[in-house]
Design a protein around this motif. Structure first.
Motif, short mmCIF file in Angstrom:
data_model
loop_
_atom_site.label_atom_id
_atom_site.label_comp_id
_atom_site.label_asym_id
_atom_site.label_seq_id
_atom_site.Cartn_x
_atom_site.Cartn_y
_atom_site.Cartn_z
N GLY A 198 0.83 -1.19 0.00
CA GLY A 198 0.00 0.00 0.00
C GLY A 198 0.86 1.24 0.00
O GLY A 198 1.98 1.22 0.54
N ALA A 199 0.37 2.33 -0.59
CA ALA A 199 1.19 3.51 -0.83
C ALA A 199 1.19 4.52 0.30
O ALA A 199 2.07 5.39 0.35
CB ALA A 199 0.72 4.19 -2.11
N ASP A 200 0.23 4.43 1.23
CA ASP A 200 0.06 5.50 2.21
C ASP A 200 0.54 5.15 3.61
O ASP A 200 1.05 6.02 4.33
CB ASP A 200 -1.42 5.90 2.27
CG ASP A 200 -1.96 6.33 0.93
OD1 ASP A 200 -1.38 7.28 0.34
OD2 ASP A 200 -2.93 5.72 0.44
N VAL A 201 0.35 3.90 4.02
CA VAL A 201 0.67 3.49 5.38
C VAL A 201 1.35 2.13 5.34
O VAL A 201 0.98 1.26 4.55
CB VAL A 201 -0.62 3.37 6.24
CG1 VAL A 201 -0.28 2.88 7.65
CG2 VAL A 201 -1.36 4.70 6.30
N LEU A 202 2.37 1.98 6.19
CA LEU A 202 2.98 0.67 6.42
C LEU A 202 2.73 0.28 7.87
O LEU A 202 3.20 0.97 8.78
CB LEU A 202 4.49 0.70 6.14
CG LEU A 202 5.28 -0.53 6.58
CD1 LEU A 202 4.85 -1.77 5.80
CD2 LEU A 202 6.79 -0.30 6.45
N ILE A 203 1.99 -0.80 8.08
CA ILE A 203 1.79 -1.33 9.43
C ILE A 203 2.73 -2.51 9.61
O ILE A 203 2.66 -3.50 8.87
CB ILE A 203 0.34 -1.76 9.67
CG1 ILE A 203 -0.62 -0.58 9.48
CG2 ILE A 203 0.20 -2.33 11.09
CD1 ILE A 203 -2.09 -0.94 9.67
N ILE A 204 3.62 -2.40 10.58
CA ILE A 204 4.51 -3.48 10.96
C ILE A 204 3.92 -4.10 12.22
O ILE A 204 3.77 -3.42 13.24
CB ILE A 204 5.94 -2.96 11.22
CG1 ILE A 204 6.47 -2.26 9.97
CG2 ILE A 204 6.86 -4.09 11.65
CD1 ILE A 204 7.80 -1.53 10.19
N SER A 205 3.56 -5.38 12.18
CA SER A 205 2.76 -5.95 13.25
C SER A 205 3.18 -7.38 13.57
O SER A 205 3.86 -8.04 12.78
CB SER A 205 1.28 -5.93 12.86
OG SER A 205 1.08 -6.62 11.62
N SER A 206 2.73 -7.83 14.74
CA SER A 206 2.94 -9.21 15.14
C SER A 206 1.70 -9.71 15.84
O SER A 206 0.81 -8.93 16.22
CB SER A 206 4.16 -9.34 16.07
OG SER A 206 3.88 -8.74 17.33
N GLY A 207 1.62 -11.04 16.02
CA GLY A 207 0.54 -11.63 16.78
C GLY A 207 -0.84 -11.27 16.26
O GLY A 207 -1.05 -11.11 15.06
#
Length: 333
Positions: free
Chosen positions: A210-219
């Motif tokens: 995606g061009a607007d937001v990067l969500i780096i996540s776990s679990g």
């Protein structure tokens, strides 16, 4: 139970073992128990050990299949860890289960001195991570990742769903050295099947771009991130989701590469306190790599959390899909 923060009414759920699945979501029953039982058929060195919580960590399935390889240690977590170290010294590969709070708070020194220092092949798999129970601070392991990340030799994993757990089990069994893994028990959501996902120890996976937001996540926050990404499509907001199942060692190369893509707000989402978990780990990685980006955290507060029904608590502490979506929209405004 009434949700005083939103004015809405939530259905009452069991505070201890409430499912994190949304209504109508596909689930699989006891993925850890089934995966470990299947692997043990090929690995006679695997044993199962628990501290009076076989039923509540899905280890009862292993116990039924291999009663001679199952050790019920009673409500004695320190003894559990010490005995697991002894078995590992003799060539066994113990899979040890309890609640995350009891392992990381009550038995920390035993893990540190008898397991981690000797780099033993003990796999510590713990239920009720973060805010996955409503029983209050005595059972909510909001700081477990911070504690276990700080322990030398310890690999730390935070799986997203049933698929992650099923694939994690043989991977950590093959890994030489101690592992701490968070566990989702009971009826666990199935999320990653839509993304061609394959668990690899130490590797982050870009599930969508995606061009607007990067969500780096776990679990479970990867599940929430994917739900938010879908919801924000209606607002023409492009959300990328980078799933990081291995908290230690961290896949710094992939994180830096994705964060360097220009023009995106970087958000780290985790079911853990803001202190010492994935968020601060990623922030440190980006700082050391010279990557300067707009940065936000979706995480639990540095506080003792309330007791109550999980949907209410997830709204209250900002890790529900709806609250996370609204916060991201406000950050982009």
């Amino acid at each position: 139970m009434s949700n005083t923060s939103t004015g809405k009414t939530r259905l009452k759920t069991s505070a201890m073992i409430a499912s994190i699945a949304t209504e109508g979501q596909a689930t699989r029953s006891a993925p850890f128990g089934h995966a470990l039982t299947a692997l043990a058929a090929e690995r006679p060195d695997i044993i199962g050990m628990t501290a009076d919580l076989g039923k509540y960590t899905d280890l009862h399935l292993f116990a039924k299949a291999y009663p001679e390889r199952y050790y019920q240690m009673g409500m004695a977590e320190q003894l559990l860890m010490g005995a697991a170290a002894g078995f590992a010294h003799e060539g066994a590969v113990p899979f040890v289960t309890t609640y995350a709070v009891f392992a990381t708070r009550r038995a920390y020194d035993f893990m540190h001195q008898t397991i981690a220092e000797d780099n033993l092949d003990v796999k510590i798999v713990c239920a009720l991570p973060g805010l996955t129970t409503g029983y209050g601070p005595s059972h909510q392991a909001a700081e477990d990742l911070a504690l276990m990340r700080a322990m030398p030799n310890m690999t730390v994993i935070d799986p997203c769903d049933a698929i992650d757990i099923e694939q994690m089990v043989p991977a950590i069994a093959a890994h030489k050295g101690p592992v701490y893994a968070r566990l989702l028990r009971g009826n666990v959501p199935v999320v990653l099947d839509e993304y061609g996902y394959k668990f690899e120890l130490g590797k982050a996976k870009l599930l969508r771009d995606g061009a607007d937001v990067l969500i780096i996540s776990s679990g479970i926050m990867t599940m929430r991130a994917l739900e938010v990404a879908t919801a924000l499509e209606a607002d023409r907001v492009g959300v990328a989701v980078l799933h990081v199942p291995t908290i230690k060692p961290l896949d710094t190369e992939t994180i830096v590469r994705e964060a360097r893509k220009s023009g995106r707000l970087v958000i780290v989402a985790e079911n853990h306190t803001t202190i010492g978990g994935l968020g601060e780990a990623v922030a440190g990685v980006l700082l050391r790599a010279g990557v300067s980006v707009p940065f936000r955290q979706v995480a639990l507060p540095d506080a003792f959390l309330d007791a109550g029904a999980l949907p209410t608590l997830h709204d209250r502490y900002g890790i529900s899909t709806s609250v996370m979506r609204d916060n991201i929209k406000s950050w982009l405004a």
